[in-house]
Scaffold this motif. Structure first.
Motif, PDB file in Angstrom:
ATOM      1  N   PHE A   9     -10.815   3.084 -21.616  1.00  0.00           N
ATOM      2  CA  PHE A   9     -11.276   4.304 -20.958  1.00  0.00           C
ATOM      3  C   PHE A   9     -10.127   4.972 -20.201  1.00  0.00           C
ATOM      4  O   PHE A   9      -9.938   6.188 -20.283  1.00  0.00           O
ATOM      5  CB  PHE A   9     -12.440   4.016 -20.008  1.00  0.00           C
ATOM      6  N   MET A  10      -9.333   4.183 -19.470  1.00  0.00           N
ATOM      7  CA  MET A  10      -8.233   4.758 -18.697  1.00  0.00           C
ATOM      8  C   MET A  10      -7.186   5.369 -19.624  1.00  0.00           C
ATOM      9  O   MET A  10      -6.583   6.392 -19.284  1.00  0.00           O
ATOM     10  CB  MET A  10      -7.615   3.708 -17.786  1.00  0.00           C
ATOM     11  N   LYS A  11      -6.964   4.788 -20.797  1.00  0.00           N
ATOM     12  CA  LYS A  11      -6.056   5.392 -21.786  1.00  0.00           C
ATOM     13  C   LYS A  11      -6.574   6.764 -22.211  1.00  0.00           C
ATOM     14  O   LYS A  11      -5.796   7.709 -22.382  1.00  0.00           O
ATOM     15  CB  LYS A  11      -5.905   4.494 -23.011  1.00  0.00           C
ATOM     16  N   LYS A  12      -7.899   6.883 -22.377  1.00  0.00           N
ATOM     17  CA  LYS A  12      -8.495   8.178 -22.737  1.00  0.00           C
ATOM     18  C   LYS A  12      -8.310   9.186 -21.610  1.00  0.00           C
ATOM     19  O   LYS A  12      -8.030  10.359 -21.853  1.00  0.00           O
ATOM     20  CB  LYS A  12      -9.984   8.015 -23.056  1.00  0.00           C
ATOM     21  N   VAL A  13      -8.490   8.729 -20.378  1.00  0.00           N
ATOM     22  CA  VAL A  13      -8.279   9.602 -19.220  1.00  0.00           C
ATOM     23  C   VAL A  13      -6.850  10.115 -19.226  1.00  0.00           C
ATOM     24  O   VAL A  13      -6.596  11.328 -19.139  1.00  0.00           O
ATOM     25  CB  VAL A  13      -8.575   8.853 -17.890  1.00  0.00           C
ATOM     26  N   LYS A  14      -5.917   9.200 -19.343  1.00  0.00           N
ATOM     27  CA  LYS A  14      -4.489   9.538 -19.330  1.00  0.00           C
ATOM     28  C   LYS A  14      -4.144  10.527 -20.455  1.00  0.00           C
ATOM     29  O   LYS A  14      -3.525  11.559 -20.218  1.00  0.00           O
ATOM     30  CB  LYS A  14      -3.687   8.239 -19.465  1.00  0.00           C
ATOM     31  N   ILE A  18      -2.843  14.517 -20.108  1.00  0.00           N
ATOM     32  CA  ILE A  18      -1.550  14.909 -20.673  1.00  0.00           C
ATOM     33  C   ILE A  18      -1.714  15.979 -21.748  1.00  0.00           C
ATOM     34  O   ILE A  18      -0.921  16.912 -21.833  1.00  0.00           O
ATOM     35  CB  ILE A  18      -0.811  13.673 -21.229  1.00  0.00           C
ATOM     36  N   GLU A  19      -2.767  15.869 -22.559  1.00  0.00           N
ATOM     37  CA  GLU A  19      -2.979  16.809 -23.676  1.00  0.00           C
ATOM     38  C   GLU A  19      -3.893  17.978 -23.332  1.00  0.00           C
ATOM     39  O   GLU A  19      -4.333  18.706 -24.221  1.00  0.00           O
ATOM     40  CB  GLU A  19      -3.524  16.035 -24.884  1.00  0.00           C
ATOM     41  N   ASP A  20      -4.190  18.168 -22.051  1.00  0.00           N
ATOM     42  CA  ASP A  20      -5.032  19.294 -21.605  1.00  0.00           C
ATOM     43  C   ASP A  20      -6.409  19.324 -22.261  1.00  0.00           C
ATOM     44  O   ASP A  20      -6.930  20.383 -22.591  1.00  0.00           O
ATOM     45  CB  ASP A  20      -4.341  20.643 -21.852  1.00  0.00           C
ATOM     46  N   ASP A  21      -7.003  18.165 -22.437  1.00  0.00           N
ATOM     47  CA  ASP A  21      -8.351  18.092 -23.015  1.00  0.00           C
ATOM     48  C   ASP A  21      -9.375  18.317 -21.898  1.00  0.00           C
ATOM     49  O   ASP A  21      -9.998  17.388 -21.378  1.00  0.00           O
ATOM     50  CB  ASP A  21      -8.569  16.748 -23.707  1.00  0.00           C
ATOM     51  N   LYS A  64       0.957  15.690 -14.185  1.00  0.00           N
ATOM     52  CA  LYS A  64       0.911  15.161 -15.553  1.00  0.00           C
ATOM     53  C   LYS A  64       2.075  14.210 -15.811  1.00  0.00           C
ATOM     54  O   LYS A  64       1.910  13.188 -16.472  1.00  0.00           O
ATOM     55  CB  LYS A  64       0.938  16.296 -16.575  1.00  0.00           C
ATOM     56  N   GLU A  65       3.254  14.540 -15.301  1.00  0.00           N
ATOM     57  CA  GLU A  65       4.416  13.664 -15.468  1.00  0.00           C
ATOM     58  C   GLU A  65       4.193  12.318 -14.783  1.00  0.00           C
ATOM     59  O   GLU A  65       4.567  11.278 -15.312  1.00  0.00           O
ATOM     60  CB  GLU A  65       5.692  14.334 -14.951  1.00  0.00           C
ATOM     61  N   GLN A  66       3.582  12.351 -13.600  1.00  0.00           N
ATOM     62  CA  GLN A  66       3.244  11.103 -12.918  1.00  0.00           C
ATOM     63  C   GLN A  66       2.279  10.287 -13.771  1.00  0.00           C
ATOM     64  O   GLN A  66       2.507   9.099 -14.000  1.00  0.00           O
ATOM     65  CB  GLN A  66       2.551  11.387 -11.583  1.00  0.00           C
ATOM     66  N   ILE A  67       1.222  10.915 -14.230  1.00  0.00           N
ATOM     67  CA  ILE A  67       0.196  10.240 -15.026  1.00  0.00           C
ATOM     68  C   ILE A  67       0.813   9.640 -16.282  1.00  0.00           C
ATOM     69  O   ILE A  67       0.522   8.508 -16.656  1.00  0.00           O
ATOM     70  CB  ILE A  67      -0.953  11.217 -15.391  1.00  0.00           C
ATOM     71  N   GLY A  87      -3.148   5.154  -7.252  1.00  0.00           N
ATOM     72  CA  GLY A  87      -4.406   5.733  -6.785  1.00  0.00           C
ATOM     73  C   GLY A  87      -4.565   7.203  -7.139  1.00  0.00           C
ATOM     74  O   GLY A  87      -5.440   7.874  -6.602  1.00  0.00           O
ATOM     75  N   GLN A  88      -3.744   7.702  -8.052  1.00  0.00           N
ATOM     76  CA  GLN A  88      -3.868   9.105  -8.449  1.00  0.00           C
ATOM     77  C   GLN A  88      -5.221   9.380  -9.121  1.00  0.00           C
ATOM     78  O   GLN A  88      -5.809  10.429  -8.918  1.00  0.00           O
ATOM     79  CB  GLN A  88      -2.725   9.523  -9.374  1.00  0.00           C
ATOM     80  N   ILE A  89      -5.685   8.426  -9.925  1.00  0.00           N
ATOM     81  CA  ILE A  89      -6.989   8.537 -10.579  1.00  0.00           C
ATOM     82  C   ILE A  89      -7.776   7.263 -10.280  1.00  0.00           C
ATOM     83  O   ILE A  89      -7.240   6.155 -10.398  1.00  0.00           O
ATOM     84  CB  ILE A  89      -6.854   8.684 -12.112  1.00  0.00           C
TER      85      ILE A  89
END
Length: 111
Positions: A9-14, A18-21, A64-67, A87-89
């Protein structure tokens, strides 16, 4: 969910950040959610539409760069949920989750 479920799930969030979804992210938020726009002004996003309208101000280039730099593995968790990076997300189980049927949502965006 298992550690693997949380990491997926966290990979999907990331990836979605990044891809502006905007659609995927907005569908996986616990509203209302407090965050910042343009890294300065704290606001409360009350709906999917509000999130989409402010997406680029919330998920700006620097954020986004941090993420992008964070690993979505071996994630820290406590009673508040599971966090990405420092703790960003933060994510948590949706209220209707059970041990056999669970789903996650984003509960905090600390940009």
């Amino acid at each position: 969910g298992t550690d693997n479920d949380v990491e997926i799930f966290m990979k999907k969030v990331k990836k979605s950040i990044i891809e502006d979804d905007k659609e995927w992210i907005s569908n996986h938020i616990s509203y209302p959610i407090k965050t910042k726009i343009d890294t300065k002004k704290t606001i409360i996003i009350k709906s999917k539409k509000e999130l989409i309208n402010n997406f680029n101000k919330i998920f700006n280039k620097e954020f986004k760069e941090q993420i992008k730099s964070f690993c979505s593995c071996n994630l820290f968790h406590n009673y508040q949920g599971v966090m990405l990076g420092n703790g960003q997300i933060w994510i948590e189980n949706k209220p209707n989750s059970t041990n056999t049927k669970y789903d996650f949502q984003i509960k905090a965006i600390n940009n």
